[in-house]
Design a protein around this motif. Structure first.
Motif, PDB file in Angstrom:
ATOM      1  N   ASP A   1       7.313  -9.846  -5.359  1.00 38.57           N
ATOM      2  CA  ASP A   1       5.999 -10.066  -4.736  1.00 38.57           C
ATOM      3  C   ASP A   1       5.289 -11.319  -5.259  1.00 38.57           C
TER       4      ASP A   1
ATOM      5  N   PHE B   1      -0.758  -4.298   6.387  1.00 37.69           N
ATOM      6  CA  PHE B   1       0.082  -4.365   5.199  1.00 37.69           C
ATOM      7  C   PHE B   1      -0.437  -3.349   4.186  1.00 37.69           C
TER       8      PHE B   1
ATOM      9  N   HIS C   1       8.145 -12.084   0.016  1.00 40.98           N
ATOM     10  CA  HIS C   1       7.316 -12.301   1.209  1.00 40.98           C
ATOM     11  C   HIS C   1       7.057 -13.797   1.313  1.00 40.98           C
TER      12      HIS C   1
ATOM     13  N   HIS D   1      11.446  -4.309  -7.617  1.00 42.10           N
ATOM     14  CA  HIS D   1      10.133  -3.684  -7.397  1.00 42.10           C
ATOM     15  C   HIS D   1      10.352  -2.469  -6.500  1.00 42.10           C
TER      16      HIS D   1
ATOM     17  N   ASP E   1       8.034  -1.164   0.655  1.00 43.65           N
ATOM     18  CA  ASP E   1       8.412  -2.242   1.580  1.00 43.65           C
ATOM     19  C   ASP E   1       9.730  -2.890   1.152  1.00 43.65           C
ATOM     20  N   HIS E   2      10.118  -2.693  -0.109  1.00 46.53           N
ATOM     21  CA  HIS E   2      11.386  -3.249  -0.594  1.00 46.53           C
ATOM     22  C   HIS E   2      12.420  -2.169  -0.955  1.00 46.53           C
TER      23      HIS E   2
ATOM     24  N   HIS F   1       3.079  -6.655  -9.046  1.00 50.45           N
ATOM     25  CA  HIS F   1       1.791  -6.045  -9.268  1.00 50.45           C
ATOM     26  C   HIS F   1       1.898  -4.557  -9.577  1.00 50.45           C
TER      27      HIS F   1
ATOM     28  N   GLU G   1       7.980  -0.745  -4.714  1.00 53.06           N
ATOM     29  CA  GLU G   1       7.081  -0.450  -3.589  1.00 53.06           C
ATOM     30  C   GLU G   1       7.952  -0.309  -2.334  1.00 53.06           C
TER      31      GLU G   1
END
Ligand code: FEO
Length: 409
Positions: free
Chosen positions: A168, A23, A231, A82, A86-87, A149, A84
């Motif tokens: 997150d 991750f 998540h 968000h 991954d999204h 974050h 980042e």
């Protein structure tokens, strides 16, 4: 994976990152993790967060959207909680399929949308508390929650169903299969997700604990019936459980955390290793739980989780070339990055021709606000005197930890 209806007109779409991947390219996830997106449908349709730019993930998400007869062409809004990847990794290509889709995000996210995805038009920076009416009673409300974050993070609240899409925050590692809600899990599965939430928190969120506390305060007045993170599982029956957990994890930044001790040790030829058993015997004589890791063999993501929740830390390491044993220096560096602060600490270790580890440890941990017991250091192989001292220090640390953190469970 199947689409799951979580309320009238509101659906979860999910994929799993399989075990064996890292991750964020760093953290071990031996049991994988999920990435969740959500569709909210009124007269208009919004998708809340996407998935990362990976062919099989996009294929799975597309199939799940097909089940709902939703596609980029008939989605009106993309809510970017968000940025980042991954999204948001799919965002660039997703928006190309329907350039009239409007993106809602924080002001700080606008630049990230441009730099990650090359998108500059129809990007709407929200005001804190702003609402977006989708029709048929579905109203989204946006709350800036910076640094949980990333600085650009926000959460979205659906007013009619009182669902908080927390991105997150309130998330965990661990694959999610058919059971997506807290009330569908067995006790063992709850234990599993509790451990995975702590490790996720310690790896990803811990250094932003001050902002977690601020974010929780900001959400205090909100009537939250369900928490749907990006998540992990959805908290439908008892959302307060995960809120309380995150609140507790955030509080460990200032101490005292739990009355437990994490022992981390490394040894070149077994001389430092000989005292590990003695220290642990000393700790156990006070009936304090011990977590034990050897470096460099054990995984830093797991070490961080137990160290984060432990009031006490034991470091067993020899001096190596006048400095700390390098694998332990790496652990200490991660402790500084993740702010593993306010701990009671005992260190022991051997040296060959000269010490040095002790001095480097003291200077490198100055900002962590650690309180050290007197260390046990010796040249070469340990004797009975060092072993006895190790037992006594373990016992002393356990007593201090009980005093310091005894009421923290
Ligand atoms: Fe799950 Fe910070 O991305």
């Amino acid at each position: 994976m199947k689409t799951v209806k979580i309320a009238d007109g509101i659906f979860r779409l999910g994929i799993n990152i399989e075990p064996g991947n890292l991750f964020e390219g760093i953290w071990s996830i031996p049991d994988g993790t999920s990435i969740n997106s959500y569709i909210v449908r009124g007269d208009k349709t919004a998708v809340l967060d996407l998935t990362q730019d990976q062919e099989d993930f996009i294929g799975s998400m597309t199939a799940q959207m097909d089940d709902l007869k939703v596609s980029p062409e008939n989605i009106d809004y993309i809510i970017v909680n968000h940025m980042e990847p991954d999204h948001s990794g799919w965002l660039r290509e997703f928006r190309k399929k329907n350039p009239s889709m409007e993106i809602f995000c924080t002001k700080k996210a606008v630049a990230l949308v441009e730099h990650f995805c090359g998108i500059t038009d129809k990007v709407h920076p929200i005001e804190n508390g702003e609402t977006l009416d989708l029709g048929q009673g579905k109203v989204l409300q946006f709350f800036e929650t910076p640094n949980i974050h990333w600085p650009e993070t926000m959460m979205t609240y659906e007013q009619s169903e009182k669902i908080l899409f927390a991105c997150d925050a309130f998330g965990s590692y661990g694959k999610v299969e058919d059971a997506v809600f807290d009330d569908q899990l067995s006790d063992d599965e709850h234990d599993f997700f509790e451990k995975e939430a702590l490790r996720y928190y310690a790896n990803i969120v811990a250094s932003f604990s001050v902002f977690v506390e601020r974010g929780l305060k900001k959400l205090e007045g909100l009537d939250i019936r369900m928490i749907a993170p990006s998540h992990g599982i959805i908290w439908r029956e008892n959302p307060s459980v995960i809120v309380e957990r995150y609140s507790r994890y955030a509080s460990y930044l200032k101490g005292p955390a739990c009355p437990e001790i994490t022992v981390i040790w490394g040894s070149m030829y077994g001389n430092t290793q000989q005292l590990v058993t003695e220290v642990i015997k000393g700790i156990r004589s006070e009936k304090i739980p011990v977590h034990q890791y050897r470096v460099p063999e054990d995984d830093i993501g797991f070490i961080l989780a137990d160290a984060w929740k432990s009031a006490g830390i034991v470091l067993g390491m020899p001096t190596y070339e006048y400095q700390m044993f390098p694998p332990m220096a790496h652990v200490i560096d991660d402790f500084k990055r993740k702010k593993v602060q306010n701990k009671k600490v005992f260190r022991f270790g051997s040296f060959g021709w000269s010490g040095g580890a002790e001095k480097e440890l003291e200077t490198s941990t100055e900002k962590l606000k650690w309180e050290f017991l007197e260390s046990v250091e010796w040249q070469g192989a340990p004797g009975e005197k060092e072993k006895k001292k190790a037992f006594e220090r373990g016992q002393e640390l356990a007593r201090i930890v009980k005093e310091f953190a005894g009421k923290s469970y």
